[in-house]
Structure formats: C-alpha cells, structure tokens
Design a protein around this motif. Structure first.
Motif, PDB file in Angstrom:
ATOM      1  N   LEU A 105      -1.224   8.505  -1.622  1.00 13.79           N
ATOM      2  CA  LEU A 105      -0.406   7.458  -1.812  1.00 13.79           C
ATOM      3  C   LEU A 105      -0.470   6.779  -3.221  1.00 13.79           C
ATOM      4  N   ASP A 106      -1.655   6.769  -3.784  1.00 10.17           N
ATOM      5  CA  ASP A 106      -1.750   6.182  -5.041  1.00 10.17           C
ATOM      6  C   ASP A 106      -1.065   6.880  -6.022  1.00 10.17           C
ATOM      7  N   MET A 107      -0.988   8.464  -5.820  1.00  7.93           N
ATOM      8  CA  MET A 107       0.054   9.213  -6.621  1.00  7.93           C
ATOM      9  C   MET A 107       1.449   8.641  -6.553  1.00  7.93           C
ATOM     10  N   LEU A 108       1.886   8.473  -5.347  1.00 11.70           N
ATOM     11  CA  LEU A 108       3.222   8.086  -5.196  1.00 11.70           C
ATOM     12  C   LEU A 108       3.614   6.679  -5.548  1.00 11.70           C
ATOM     13  N   LYS A 109       2.524   5.998  -5.600  1.00 12.71           N
ATOM     14  CA  LYS A 109       2.634   4.599  -6.141  1.00 12.71           C
ATOM     15  C   LYS A 109       3.472   4.529  -7.430  1.00 12.71           C
ATOM     16  N   VAL A 110       3.096   5.299  -8.262  1.00 13.62           N
ATOM     17  CA  VAL A 110       3.993   4.928  -9.573  1.00 13.62           C
ATOM     18  C   VAL A 110       5.283   5.644  -9.624  1.00 13.62           C
ATOM     19  N   LEU A 111       5.816   6.382  -8.493  1.00 14.84           N
ATOM     20  CA  LEU A 111       7.255   6.704  -8.497  1.00 14.84           C
ATOM     21  C   LEU A 111       8.172   5.694  -8.185  1.00 14.84           C
ATOM     22  N   ASP A 112       9.165   5.244  -9.122  1.00 14.61           N
ATOM     23  CA  ASP A 112      10.096   4.179  -8.832  1.00 14.61           C
ATOM     24  C   ASP A 112      10.949   4.614  -7.629  1.00 14.61           C
ATOM     25  N   GLY A 113      10.960   5.755  -7.054  1.00 18.33           N
ATOM     26  CA  GLY A 113      11.892   5.770  -6.035  1.00 18.33           C
ATOM     27  C   GLY A 113      11.309   5.527  -4.634  1.00 18.33           C
ATOM     28  N   VAL A 114      10.134   5.187  -4.946  1.00 25.55           N
ATOM     29  CA  VAL A 114       9.148   4.929  -3.737  1.00 25.55           C
ATOM     30  C   VAL A 114       9.380   3.473  -3.321  1.00 25.55           C
ATOM     31  N   CYS A 115       9.490   3.000  -2.199  1.00 22.40           N
ATOM     32  CA  CYS A 115      10.044   1.473  -2.120  1.00 22.40           C
ATOM     33  C   CYS A 115       8.766   0.945  -1.257  1.00 22.40           C
ATOM     34  N   TYR A 116       7.943   1.627  -0.257  1.00 23.59           N
ATOM     35  CA  TYR A 116       7.038   1.167   0.473  1.00 23.59           C
ATOM     36  C   TYR A 116       5.995   2.190   0.843  1.00 23.59           C
ATOM     37  N   LEU A 117       4.714   1.825   0.659  1.00 23.37           N
ATOM     38  CA  LEU A 117       3.572   2.673   1.122  1.00 23.37           C
ATOM     39  C   LEU A 117       2.463   1.939   1.625  1.00 23.37           C
ATOM     40  N   GLU A 118       2.046   2.341   2.852  1.00 27.42           N
ATOM     41  CA  GLU A 118       0.917   1.483   3.408  1.00 27.42           C
ATOM     42  C   GLU A 118      -0.004   2.572   4.061  1.00 27.42           C
ATOM     43  N   ARG A 119      -1.323   2.259   4.047  1.00 31.05           N
ATOM     44  CA  ARG A 119      -2.196   3.041   4.864  1.00 31.05           C
ATOM     45  C   ARG A 119      -2.906   2.240   5.674  1.00 31.05           C
ATOM     46  N   ARG A 120      -2.758   2.637   7.133  1.00 34.78           N
ATOM     47  CA  ARG A 120      -3.265   2.040   8.210  1.00 34.78           C
ATOM     48  C   ARG A 120      -4.266   2.950   8.996  1.00 34.78           C
ATOM     49  N   SER A 121      -4.829   2.326   9.994  1.00 29.51           N
ATOM     50  CA  SER A 121      -5.703   3.186  10.812  1.00 29.51           C
ATOM     51  C   SER A 121      -5.605   2.965  12.255  1.00 29.51           C
ATOM     52  N   LEU A 122      -6.399   3.555  12.952  1.00 27.50           N
ATOM     53  CA  LEU A 122      -6.496   3.510  14.607  1.00 27.50           C
ATOM     54  C   LEU A 122      -7.920   2.971  15.071  1.00 27.50           C
ATOM     55  N   PHE A 123      -8.513   2.441  14.269  1.00 30.27           N
ATOM     56  CA  PHE A 123      -9.985   2.316  14.735  1.00 30.27           C
ATOM     57  C   PHE A 123     -10.091   1.170  15.620  1.00 30.27           C
ATOM     58  N   SER A 124      -9.322   0.304  15.792  1.00 31.37           N
ATOM     59  CA  SER A 124      -9.398  -1.272  16.820  1.00 31.37           C
ATOM     60  C   SER A 124      -8.164  -1.521  17.146  1.00 31.37           C
ATOM     61  N   PRO A 125      -7.959  -2.312  18.255  1.00 35.82           N
ATOM     62  CA  PRO A 125      -6.587  -2.779  18.659  1.00 35.82           C
ATOM     63  C   PRO A 125      -6.247  -3.526  17.253  1.00 35.82           C
ATOM     64  N   ALA A 126      -6.745  -4.223  16.804  1.00 42.21           N
ATOM     65  CA  ALA A 126      -6.113  -4.989  15.617  1.00 42.21           C
ATOM     66  C   ALA A 126      -5.439  -3.886  14.487  1.00 42.21           C
ATOM     67  N   GLU A 127      -6.230  -2.964  14.305  1.00 43.94           N
ATOM     68  CA  GLU A 127      -5.758  -1.990  13.411  1.00 43.94           C
ATOM     69  C   GLU A 127      -4.482  -1.192  13.842  1.00 43.94           C
ATOM     70  N   VAL A 128      -4.588  -0.983  15.405  1.00 46.71           N
ATOM     71  CA  VAL A 128      -3.324  -0.407  15.893  1.00 46.71           C
ATOM     72  C   VAL A 128      -2.079  -1.232  15.860  1.00 46.71           C
ATOM     73  N   ILE A 129      -2.221  -2.588  15.843  1.00 48.87           N
ATOM     74  CA  ILE A 129      -1.071  -3.466  15.946  1.00 48.87           C
ATOM     75  C   ILE A 129      -0.588  -3.479  14.444  1.00 48.87           C
ATOM     76  N   LYS A 130      -1.560  -3.634  13.356  1.00 47.26           N
ATOM     77  CA  LYS A 130      -1.042  -3.361  12.085  1.00 47.26           C
ATOM     78  C   LYS A 130      -0.095  -2.110  11.637  1.00 47.26           C
ATOM     79  N   ALA A 131      -0.818  -1.074  12.212  1.00 46.53           N
ATOM     80  CA  ALA A 131      -0.210   0.343  12.063  1.00 46.53           C
ATOM     81  C   ALA A 131       1.129   0.334  12.593  1.00 46.53           C
ATOM     82  N   LYS A 132       1.468  -0.307  13.820  1.00 42.00           N
ATOM     83  CA  LYS A 132       2.715  -0.172  14.400  1.00 42.00           C
ATOM     84  C   LYS A 132       3.610  -1.052  13.583  1.00 42.00           C
ATOM     85  N   LYS A 133       3.075  -2.273  12.872  1.00 36.80           N
ATOM     86  CA  LYS A 133       3.854  -3.121  11.996  1.00 36.80           C
ATOM     87  C   LYS A 133       4.197  -2.223  11.011  1.00 36.80           C
TER      88      LYS A 133
END
Lengths: 242, 70, 353
Positions: free
Chosen positions: A161-189
């Motif tokens: 993701l950090d490699m792709l960050k510098v590419l102008d063609g990329v609009c959105y990059l996010e890293r989430r996880s599944l280790f708790s309900p709060a994280e799963v909700i953020k992952a879904k968002k």
C-alpha cells in the motif's frame, strides 16, 4: 418480526470450504452486505484469485469470473474498459496481488483504472499449505521459512500500500483488520468507500484487510485475532494510507 | 423488546468469535456435534440478548440471524 | 480499374480487425509488429473503441480474457517471444471457452533470437504452447490481401466455436506493403449471440466463467466436450490452396511467405518444362490431412519447405509416411530461402542436372 441482521442477498449462504476462523468468509460477507446496501448486485462483476478464495464464485450471488494467478487486475482492466457501467472488483490474496501479480497491480493502479480491489493479507499462501508470502512478518515461521523469516534469505515484508501511495492513478488506499467488532465495522466502511469511489468514477481504490489464518499460523481462531492486533499491526499498521 | 436468534447450526465451524464478543454472554458452545463434526454455537439465555448484533457481525459463516419483536 | 490501397501486413491485420468489429485491443511493443499496435492506438480510439497498451504481453492476454468474457470481440498481437508469454493465458481462454484473436508476426528464435522472419513457432501454435488438452485454430495468410480476408474469418471462427484463433504472419509479411483492393475492407461478418457473457446478472441468474473443476471426473467431462468441438472444427474448417495438375511431378508443401516464394520457383521451373505443384495449408490447425492424402495417390514426391529446422514436416509425415517420398528444406534463425537453392533441391529430387 423485524430483522436486526439477515444474510445478505449477494451471499449464497452455502457451506464454504474455508477453515474454522478464516477471514475470507467474513470478508465475503462484508462485501455482500456492501453490494446489497449500494444496490449494485445486478451490475457487479467479481474476479476471484487463485488461492483459498478461488471458489468465491460459489459463494457470491452475482457474476464472478476467476483469473489466472496474479492476473485479476489485468482481467479487471479488460472488463471495466469495455463495460464501464458495471462495478468490477478483484478479490485477491497477498500472494496473488503482491507476489506473482505485483506488476499487474502496479500498472493497473498507475493507469488509475476505475476499479475496487479487496486485498486479503493473511501472511501466508493458504491453499498451498502455508508457505511464506510477501507479507510474512520478520521472524514468522512458515513452511518455507522454518526458522522464521530472515531478511538475508527471504527479504522484507512488502509494504504494497505504501508503494502504491505514490502513484497518481491511485485514489484510495486503506488498511483495516478483523480483530474486533469495531475493526470489522471499519473494514466494512472502507470496503463500502472503495465501491462508492468506483460508482463515482474516482479511480483505483484498494482496501487491505489483515485477516486470520488459524490453520497455517497454528493458532486458535481467537489467538489469531490477538496476534493480528498485537503483532501484525506493527509491520502493517491499520490506517488510512491514501 | 424481545430478540430472537436464528442459528444455522450445521454451518458453524466453532471458531468462537460470536461467543467471545457477545457482551451479554448469551451464547455458548453446544454439547452435541453438528454435521461438520464440531461443537457449534448455541443460545444459552436468549432473554439476556440486547440485539447488538456483534455475534452476527463477527461470524465468518453468516450463520447467525437476529430478529426482534416490536 | 478497382481502387486499391497500399498497406503493410501489420496495418492490414489491424484495419481488418477493426472492420470485423474488434471492440478491444491490448498489446505491447515488439519488433517486427510495432506498426500494428501503433496503428491500433490511433484507429481504435478514433472509432470509439478500446485500446490499452499493457505492461506486458502476459497482461495483454489477460486483459483480452476480461474483454472476451464481457462478450466483446477482442484481439492482441505480438511476435514469438511475446506469444510465449501469452501461453498460460491462451490455456485459460481455452479452458473457459472464450473467443479471442491473436496475431503472431513470427521472428527468429529461440531466445531473444532476432527480428527477421521465421516460421519456427509452428509447433507452439499447432500443438499448443500452454498446459492441458486444448487446440487453437491457426490461420496462415501469405499475402497482405489474404490478411484482410482471414482476419475477419478469425473473428467469426472465434465466436462460432468460442475458441482462440491464431493468425500467423512473419517479419516479411508484417513489414511488407502491398496494393490491396479497397473493397476488400468492406467487411461484414456473421455475429453469434453470447448469452454466456458476464454483463451483470440483471434479469437472469448469476453466471461464472472459470476453468477450475476439482470434483473427480468433472474436468474430464469438460475436456471431452471440448474434444468433440475440436473434432467438429477438424471436420468443417480445413482450408488450403493448391496448384496441382495431372502432370505434377513434385508437390511443394509450404505456407505463408514461403508459399509465395514457391510460386516464383514453380514459374521458373515451368519455363524449363518441369511441372512442380504447390500445396499451401491456410489452416495450420486443423491441418488438411485428407486432401494431402488424396494428392499422394497421384503424386509421389513432396518437398516440405519451412523457415524452421523442420516442424510442419511432422504433420506431413503423419499423413504421408511410407506412401510417398518426403524431403525437407529449411532455413532457420531468420534466414530466408533463395529461389536457386529450392530449384537445386527439386532438381536433385527429380535427378535432373
């Protein structure tokens, strides 16, 4: 009786082949929920990778194809360019996306293809028995790093993701996880945002999800979640990257 | 508000996420094996359920559905 | 006098494809077919169609996979080394029964080889360079005009049989310019419905396109169904051309550019009253076995000519072995025959000074 939660229509609800506690089933379900909520099931085309999730076309209730290992983003480019009105997403594991398919990933991103990419980072090649993947952590034992990953022999965990960050063609990059309900909700968002970006034609969006693999990490399902929270996030911090 | 949990018992792979993350200890492992040969989740005390949905949220098999009576 | 246009083989492949309804092209630069991708980069956009210069031939063939499963006529092109990179993708297209047209402007090999003409990809093209049981239809034009005729046919056959079709040219044919009748470009092709395409499941049940069959016996069933299709193609789609009469003493077996060279040889030898014939396969797969076998009832001497160390000769031997005298003359590594060396070989076969 009013439902608080029901299986999404975009999920077939059949028994899956995934192991106990595997993250794939969970992310399949989140994607299906997002597709239902955005009402795009009938114009969505998914691309399954080669890896544990190769059978995704049996689990989703919309059109799905399956690309050669590492090639989903080239296939997606072909589909999206000739069917710009359809919603096209790839679902890829770390080996598929960041190892054999790294070149297709970089160039699809650099072309700013209006696509959604769901990147499952579980640190190993699951289907083939738990070998090292580009995202295997330093010191992590796998069937091809028996004494633990050593950068002198096996190089470093790939920060895609950090490699792709510098590419102008990329609009959105996010890293989430599944280790708790709060994280799963953020992952879904994040997944939802990556689809909405495509609907709005904003270009290349990728969500990386730190996902448990109990079978090959040789931990219980719940221990995997703790491992992700404590260890994996040190190398792969859960954050909005772009 | 009365909540009803519907669990597809034979789809559960006994990962324990739902039981672990339920804030009201509504769920527990069953004593009888399901078709997959594992001890699936089952409802221990439905009256304690507040319908927060965290069990369904965490379930990798989408085998928990939650309904409530107005 | 018909209006004619001067066009190179590479550009003829491209223009004929556009006229045949090609809606998506993906390619990558490689000599000797750069003019094809350059031409496509201008004309496809001008026609409101889709052009992508991919990051590799490997990516190109997988983009073709995506466009094809969308139900759009699509083409890629490359030259020998690039076609090698596409072999996995071609196997996947075959496994998923996806139509696609692929142009190979062959060059000297193996390895980086050179950029001179060659026919040494015959095995790769007709036996399949990828994994598994599959066949690709292989068409071999020998003139720029024939390129304009065979390219639309390639798209039709691809859709008709849901199969990959290879168009084999070489460095000469690709680079050479010839005058072509303009009306040849008034192309109309037969369309085939594509209910199998993935265009979103609106109004129908969801579909998938895949080539993974894990259940015991499932893949065998698929492969046997494909084999039945390939047998149908063997029955119905063989094409060839021949210059043979009852006085023919030797038949030259050659395709593409080499077949043209043979025409010059035949004219020269006719002037010396030596009757030499030509048998030119146009479909390299399905190979014209039957007709070759019929010819061998009257003519007993065959000279196979190929820009290789001998590949098509295997197919000729399969048909004619022990029933005729078969000789081979080849040039390889990008070298080209001279008429004299062919004439010398023929005279030796006929024991003429």
């Amino acid at each position: 009786m009013k439902s608080i939660y029901k299986k999404p229509i975009s999920l077939n609800g059949v028994h899956t082949h995934y192991c106990t506690g595997c993250g794939h089933g969970l992310v399949h379900r989140l994607i299906a929920e997002v597709i239902d909520e955005l009402k795009i099931r009938e114009r969505t085309i998914g691309i399954a990778p080669v890896g544990c999730a190769v059978l995704a076309y049996d689990y989703w209730n919309f059109d799905v194809t399956e690309a050669a290992h590492g090639r989903p983003l080239a296939v997606a480019t072909g589909i999206k360019r000739v069917q710009p009105d359809k919603i096209v997403f790839t679902y890829q594991g770390d080996g598929d996306l960041a190892s054999i398919g790294a070149n297709e990933t970089i160039h699809a991103a650099n072309r700013g293809e209006n696509l959604t990419v769901i990147f499952i980072n579980n640190g190993v090649y699951g289907m083939t028995g738990g070998q090292m993947a580009p995202t295997t952590l330093m010191g992590q034992k796998t069937t091809t790093t028996k004494l633990g990953r050593d950068h002198k022999l096996h190089g470093f965990p790939l920060p895609l993701l950090d490699m792709l960050k510098v590419l102008d063609g990329v609009c959105y990059l996010e890293r989430r996880s599944l280790f708790s309900p709060a994280e799963v909700i953020k992952a879904k968002k994040a997944i939802s945002k990556s689809f909405i970006n495509q609907i709005d034609g904003l270009g290349f969006s990728m969500v990386e999800i730190l996902s448990p693999c109990p079978t090959h990490w040789k931990m219980s399902s719940l221990e995997c979640l703790t491992w992700i929270e404590k260890e994996v996030t040190k190398t792969y911090p859960v954050e909005r990257v772009k | 508000m009365k909540v009803k949990l519907v669990i597809k018992r034979d789809f559960c792979k006994s990962c324990g996420f739902c039981i672990h993350f339920c804030p009201k200890n509504v769920l527990k492992l069953d004593n009888n094996l399901n078709k997959l040969g594992v001890l699936p989740v089952c409802v221990d005390d439905e009256s304690k359920c507040i319908g927060c949905g965290q069990c369904a949220l965490m379930c990798p098999e989408a085998c928990i559905e939650i309904y409530k009576e107005e | 006098m018909k209006r004619r246009t001067l066009i190179s083989g590479n550009e003829a492949f491209a223009e004929a494809a556009i006229r045949a309804g090609c809606g998506f092209y993906a390619g990558y630069p490689i000599t000797p077919q750069n003019e094809l991708i350059e031409y496509m980069s201008r004309r496809m956009i001008a026609e409101g169609k889709v052009f992508v210069q991919a990051e590799s031939e490997l990516a190109s063939i997988n983009m073709i996979f995506g466009a094809s499963l969308s139900g759009v006529r699509c083409m890629t092109s490359s030259s020998s080394p690039g076609i090698s990179l596409m072999q996995e993708g071609i196997s996947y297209l075959a496994g998923c029964e996806l139509p696609a047209v692929i142009v190979n402007v062959m060059r000297g090999g193996p390895g980086l080889g050179n950029i001179a003409p060659s026919q040494a990809d015959y095995f790769q093209s007709t036996r399949g360079g990828g994994h598994g049981d599959y066949r690709t239809i292989v068409l071999a034009p020998s003139t720029v005009a024939e390129i304009v005729k065979l390219t639309p046919l390639a798209f039709e056959l691809a859709d008709k049989y849901r199969n990959v079709v290879l168009l084999l040219g070489d460095g000469i044919l690709g680079q050479m310019m010839e005058a072509v009748d303009e009306d040849l470009f008034d192309i109309k092709t037969k369309e085939y419905p594509k209910p199998w395409a993935l265009r979103g499941c609106e109004g129908r049940a969801p579909q998938s396109i895949k080539s993974l069959y894990l259940a015991p016996g499932a893949l065998e069933e698929v492969n046997l169904r494909l084999e039945a299709k390939y047998n149908q193609i063997r029955e119905e789609e063989v094409r060839y051309q021949e210059l043979i009469d009852k006085n023919t003493r030797v038949v030259l077996v050659a395709y593409g550019t080499v077949a043209r060279l043979c025409r010059g040889v035949i004219r020269k030898l006719r002037s010396e009253n030596i009757n030499v014939g030509l048998f030119r396969p146009i479909t390299l797969w399905p190979f014209p076995n039957q007709r070759l076998s019929e010819i061998s009832k009257t003519v007993k001497k065959f000279l196979v000519l190929e820009m290789s160390t001998g590949q098509m000769i295997d197919d000729v031997r399969i048909v004619l072995d022990r029933s005729a005298e078969i000789e081979f003359l080849g040039r390889t590594g990008g070298s080209i025959f001279s008429e004299d060396e062919i004439i010398a070989k023929i005279k030796k076969m006929l024991k003429i000074k």
